[in-house]
Each structure stands twice: as structure tokens, then as C-alpha cells.
Enzyme design. Structure first.
Site, PDB file in Angstrom:
ATOM      1  N   GLY A 172       0.423  -0.768  -0.365  1.00  0.00           N
ATOM      2  CA  GLY A 172      -0.002  -0.016   0.276  1.00  0.00           C
ATOM      3  C   GLY A 172       0.688   1.300   0.183  1.00  0.00           C
ATOM      4  N   GLY A 173       0.204   2.575   0.716  1.00  0.00           N
ATOM      5  CA  GLY A 173       1.090   3.731   0.960  1.00  0.00           C
ATOM      6  C   GLY A 173       2.444   4.005   1.601  1.00  0.00           C
ATOM      7  N   GLY A 407      24.145  12.580 -28.691  1.00  0.00           N
ATOM      8  CA  GLY A 407      23.610  13.509 -27.398  1.00  0.00           C
ATOM      9  C   GLY A 407      24.398  12.355 -26.457  1.00  0.00           C
ATOM     10  N   ALA A 408      23.913  10.927 -26.547  1.00  0.00           N
ATOM     11  CA  ALA A 408      25.046  10.243 -25.008  1.00  0.00           C
ATOM     12  C   ALA A 408      26.054  10.909 -24.677  1.00  0.00           C
ATOM     13  CB  ALA A 408      24.659   8.817 -25.927  1.00  0.00           C
TER      14      ALA A 408
END
Ligand code: HXC
Length: 518
Positions: A172-173, A407-408
Site C-alpha cells: 500500500g502507501g 547526444g549520448a
């Protein structure tokens, strides 16, 4: 017996009882599941005799569903401080023997007290989770308790290191506290993390899945990346947490402890001169390079099983802690994809927040193409790594071993994006793209118009391109790399570069906070 002796006896008795948590039967049930109790875990984690426990006598205040009849001392969490290798840490360990470690308001008060003290006193905060989630009988109070813990996690982020060990359920949370911390470790087969369990999954989507398949340690360590470590046992998990701490400072105002070494800083490794294959399409193992250049070949890897095309982890160089980021040509040719970018970006940000210099080893052919990557937002995710390197002000030393394409190349701590010292091996190829791709774009028309000579045109232009770009010297001529170094000297050159950067001061413009591409 005097009143004072009676008082002391009562205290001792209460302590004995409190230490039993939910009682002997539940301790045995915990052991039968192959799990240790909260106290046993803390005993393994902390230096012997160093544990200073707080709030051992706190009680929950719930009166719903008969809860008023049972008030175990300390409620479902053991909290305090102690030392690991002599260094102060704050700890909490959820006690599954008390109401399944479920979180009450009282427990959250104990935990937030520890979190506040960790920040105030500048020491790491380690949480060992083993809990059924929000204490159902307390309703909204339990939820409020989680929110208060999350608040501390957020405010402590980047101030003191926060480490989460998942030693049982975390559902859960409740999963969001570990997710907000710097490192999450899970134990195989006895721990799991998910937002909704198998039963809910089945009722909502019809999918049948076991707890282990849905949120076990191996899944989170290899598929989701939620876990940085998955260990075979609790003992190994605790050893891993201790080792991790040895590379990181107490807080963001300090530097990591040094680890003296007898490994000579000027040790050369001839094997590195021939590690890069002549054929640019052939792979080699980046681990061999990392192990060769760091002290005593000792590399502590983070996220070992996740996005293996990039390697991140800690090591020492000349006794000082460094963060290593390296493309792995052995996996997907070392390409950058969504997961690799996320993994490395998070690591770079941690190192920057905690004053750990970065050593980047580059051999990257580019970003992984394709619809899957584009639809998954490789643009935004790749930008995370770009951003992380660009904003980092710690010393950054980069070595391009072979490919640094497109870009890498820029993303991987290039000179113009605030790289401090950038070296290249003679085998480096720093260019917009590889020779084949470039010729196919630039000369597509010529080859189409003259198909008989297409192969000849291709070969000639490829040779021309390689002459121009398949080496580090164009970059070196323009000062885009600071020097071309002999591979066997890499350890020495990187250490010397790091030493020269020890006093580095670099600011970023004042702002409320940044807006990195999440
Ligand atoms: C109160 C709880 C509890 C809970 C377990 N217990 N979870 N008590 N609140 N959330 C109690 C059980 O009643 C039992 O009490 C004891 O802990 C041990 O639990 P068992 O079920 O016997 O253990 P086991 O078989 O190992 O199963 C463990 C478990 C299961 C898988 C965790 O207990 C379970 O499913 N619990 C509920 C999990 C859950 O849905 N939690 C809420 C999640 S939502 P006795 O007295 O019999 O020993 C959430 C929201 C957080 O947490 C939001 C944050 C923002």
C-alpha cells in the site's frame, strides 16, 4: 526490599517484557518464516553495545475494536541510535510481532522523532521495514502517521543519507517511505513491495500473479529498479547496508570517510592497453576496466541487476570515495535507454548531494532507438541524466574509452556540460554518430544515383570519416578533451585529476528549487 530497589526491579522487568514485543509465540512464528525479529536485526546492524533505545515504553492510544485491552510496550517499532563502524546512525525497525508491525500513530511519532534527530545531528537514518501497513483499527490516525513520516523523508532528502531495508511485507502507501529514501534493499523470498496485492490485482484486472512475481526482491531489483539491492538473506542484507555506509558521508556538509590503501596510486595496468577490441562492433567488459583502476579492485555496485547497460557504484581511489558511472559495452552495446538514464541520473544526484566525486567511463553508441523508447519518454528520461550531470558541482572526471556518439556523448559528463577534467583513450571516437550511419546519411543520394560504385563510394567516404572522427584528436585539437592518455595509466591520471579538484568550488544560481525533467 527498599522502595528504590523495587523501582529498579520494576524497570528491569518492564524492559524484559518490552523486549519481547508481541510475545514469545509470535517471535517463534517470525523465526518459522525464516525472518529475524526487529531487535535481532538491530543487533546485527549496530556495533555491539552501541544501541541507545528511545521510547521503549510508548503505547498506542487506540480504543477501537478492543485495542484498549492490549498495550505492548514500545508498540510495533524499535527506535534509537547507535554506531556502525564507530559512526553514528539513527535507526528504526518495525516489529512484526506486534500487530504485524502495522503503523499506528504512536509508531509514527517514534519514527519521526528518530528522523528529526538524524537531521538535527547530521547522521544517516536507516529504517528496517516489516509491516502490514496502516494499522486498520486506527483509521485516519495511521494515515496521518504515514504522511508525517513521508514529510520527514522529503525534508531529510539530500541532508542526511536515508536507507530502507525491506525485511518483510511493505504494501500500500507504505511503499512510499522507502521510495523517498536514497537506497532500498530487499531480501529475496521474504520481502515484498507493492501498492496493491495479488488479490486486488486479480479483482481489478483479472491477472493472476503471486506475491513474489508481483513485488518480490528479484522483480524490484531487475525489472522496476525500485530496489537497489536484493540479497539472499537478512544477514547479507545487513552486511550490504553497512558496506554501503562505508562509502558515504554522515551528511551533506561532510565528506565520506577515507579508506587507507596500499594499492599504489601510480599502478599501471598493461592489460588496459589492449582491452578495447580493434573491431568497433565488438564488446568488452567494462567491469574489468573499473576493477583495474579503483583501489584494490574493490567495486561496490548499486542496481547490479537493473539496466545492466550502465554500471553505477562506489569505489575508493587513493583511499577516497568516488561514484563510478560507466557504460557497459557488453550489454546492448552500452546504449543509453530509459532505465539506464533513470538509474544513472539518480546515482549522480546522490553523489552530488553528498559530496562524492564522479568518475565517468564512456563507451556509448547513442540512445536506443524505437517506438518503445520514444513512447516511454526516452526524451524526458534521457534529460534526467543530462540534467543530473549538468547541475552536479562535485568534481567530475570523465574518460572516453571508445565511442562517444551524439547526444549520448554530451549526456555522459562531457567537457562542455561542466565536466572538470576529460580524458580520452587513443581508441576514442567522439563524433555525431558512427562512420557507417554517417556515410549512409551524407552520401545516400550519391550511392543511389551511382549504384555500381555505391560500395566504392561508401568505403572511401567511410575511410575519410574515420580518419576525421574515429579518433580522439579532433576533440583534443579543440580542447573538448583535456588530454589523450595511455589506457594503462588511467588509474594514475584519474587519481591525479581528482586530487587537483579536491578544492573545487562551483555554485548554481540561487533558486527555490530546480525543475528537473521528472
Ligand atoms: C492491524 C494487522 C495489520 C494491519 C496485520 N495485522 N496487518 N493489524 N492492521 N494493517 C495483524 C494481524 O491481524 C495479525 O494479528 C498479525 O498482524 C500478523 O498478521 P498475519 O496476517 O497473521 O500474518 P501473515 O499471515 O504473515 O500476513 C501478513 C500480511 C497480512 C500479508 C501483512 O497480515 C495482511 O495482508 N495484512 C493487511 C495488509 C493491508 O492490507 N494493510 C493495509 C495496506 S494499505 P494477530 O493478533 O492475529 O497476530 C496501507 C495504507 C498506507 O497501509 C497509506 C500510506 C499513505
Amino acid at each position: 526490599m527498599s522502595i528504590q530497589s523495587e523501582n529498579i526491579e520494576k524497570l528491569v522487568d518492564r524492559r524484559v517484557k518490552a523486549r519481547l514485543g508481541g510475545g514469545q509465540k509470535r517471535i517463534e512464528a517470525q523465526h518459522a518464516k525464516g525472518k529475524k525479529t526487529a531487535r535481532e536485526r538491530l543487533e546485527l546492524l549496530l556495533d555491539p553495545g552501541s544501541f541507545e533505545e528511545f521510547d521503549m515504553f510508548m503505547h498506542h492510544r487506540c480504543t477501537n475494536f478492543g485495542m484498549e485491552k492490549d498495550h505492548p510496550d514500545g508498540d510495533g517499532v524499535v527506535t534509537g541510535c547507535g554506531t556502525i563502524d564507530g559512526r553514528l546512525v539513527y535507526v528504526f525497525a518495525q516489529d512484526f510481532t506486534v500487530n504485524g508491525g502495522s503503523l499506528s500513530k504512536t509508531m509514527s511519532e517514534k519514527i519521526t522523532k528518530i528522523q528529526d534527530m538524524a537531521v538535527r545531528n547530521g547522521a544517516p537514518c536507516i529504517g528496517l521495514n516489516d509491516s502490514g501497513g496502516a494499522r486498520i483499527q486506527e483509521g485516519i490516525d495511521a494515515l496521518a502517521g504515514y504522511a508525517e513520516i513521508f514529510e520527514r523523508n522529503i525534508l531529510a532528502s539530500g541532508v542526511v543519507p536515508q536507507i530502507s531495508g525491506i525485511f518483510g511485507p511493505c504494501a500500500g502507501g507504505a511503499v512510499y517511505s522507502p521510495a523517498l529514501t536514497d537506497f532500498t534493499l530487499m531480501v529475496k523470498n521474504t520481502s515484498y513491495m507493492f501498492l496493491t496485492g495479488p488479490a486486488v490485482v486479480k479483482s481489478v484486472t483479472g491477472e493472476e500473479v503471486s506475491q513474489e512475481e508481483l513485488g518480490g526482491a528479484s522483480v524490484h531489483a531487475s525489472k522496476s529498479g525500485v530496489a537497489h539491492f536484493a540479497t539472499a538473506s537478512e544477514e547479507e542484507g545487513i552486511k550490504t547496508i553497512k558496506k554501503l555506509l562505508s562509502y558515504i558521508p554522515q551528511n551533506n556538509m561532510e565528506t565520506a570517510p577515507e579508506k587507507p590503501t596500499t594499492d599504489p596510486i601510480n599502478r599501471v595496468d598493461d592489460a588496459l592497453n589492449s582491452i578495447v577490441p580493434d573491431n568497433p562492433n565488438k564488446a568488452y567488459d567494462m567491469y574489468a576496466v573499473i576493477k583495474s583502476i579503483v583501489d584494490d579492485g574493490d567495486f561496490f555496485e548499486i542496481h547490479k541487476d537493473f539496466a545492466k547497460n550502465i554500471i553505477v557504484g562506489f569505489a575508493h581511489m587513493n583511499g577516497k570515495s568516488v561514484g563510478i558511472v560507466a557504460n557497459q559495452p557488453n550489454v546492448l552495446a552500452g546504449v543509453l535507454d530509459i532505465n539506464a538514464s533513470r538509474k544513472a541520473a539518480r546515482f549522480v544526484r546522490f553523489c552530488d548531494a553528498f559530496n562524492i566525486p564522479l568518475v565517468t567511463l564512456v563507451d556509448v553508441p547513442g540512445f536506443l532507438p524505437g517506438t518503445q523508447q520514444e513512447y516511454g519518454a526516452i526524451i524526458t528520461n534521457g534529460a534526467k541524466l543530462l540534467y543530473a550531470y549538468g547541475e552536479a558541482t562535485v568534481p567530475k572526471v570523465t574518460v572516453t574509452l571508445r565511442k562517444g556518439y551524439g547526444g549520448a556523448h554530451i549526456v555522459m559528463s562531457c567537457k562542455q556540460l561542466r565536466g572538470d577534467i576529460n580524458y580520452a583513450w587513443p581508441s576514442a571516437q567522439i563524433a555525431v554518430m558512427g562512420a557507417d550511419g554517417a556515410v549512409n546519411i551524407l552520401y545516400a543520394k550519391d550511392m543511389k544515383e551511382d549504384p555500381e560504385n555505391a560500395a566504392k563510394i561508401f568505403d572511401e567516404k567511410k575511410a575519410e570519416y574515420e580518419e576525421l572522427f574515429s579518433n580522439p584528436y579532433q576533440a583534443a585539437q579543440k580542447g573538448y578533451v583535456d588530454d589523450v592518455i595511455e589506457p594503462r595509466n588511467t588509474r594514475f591520471r584519474v587519481i591525479r585529476a581528482l586530487e587537483s579538484l579536491a578544492g573545487k568550488r562551483q555554485e548554481i544560481p540561487a533558486k527555490k528549487h530546480d525543475n528537473l525533467p521528472l
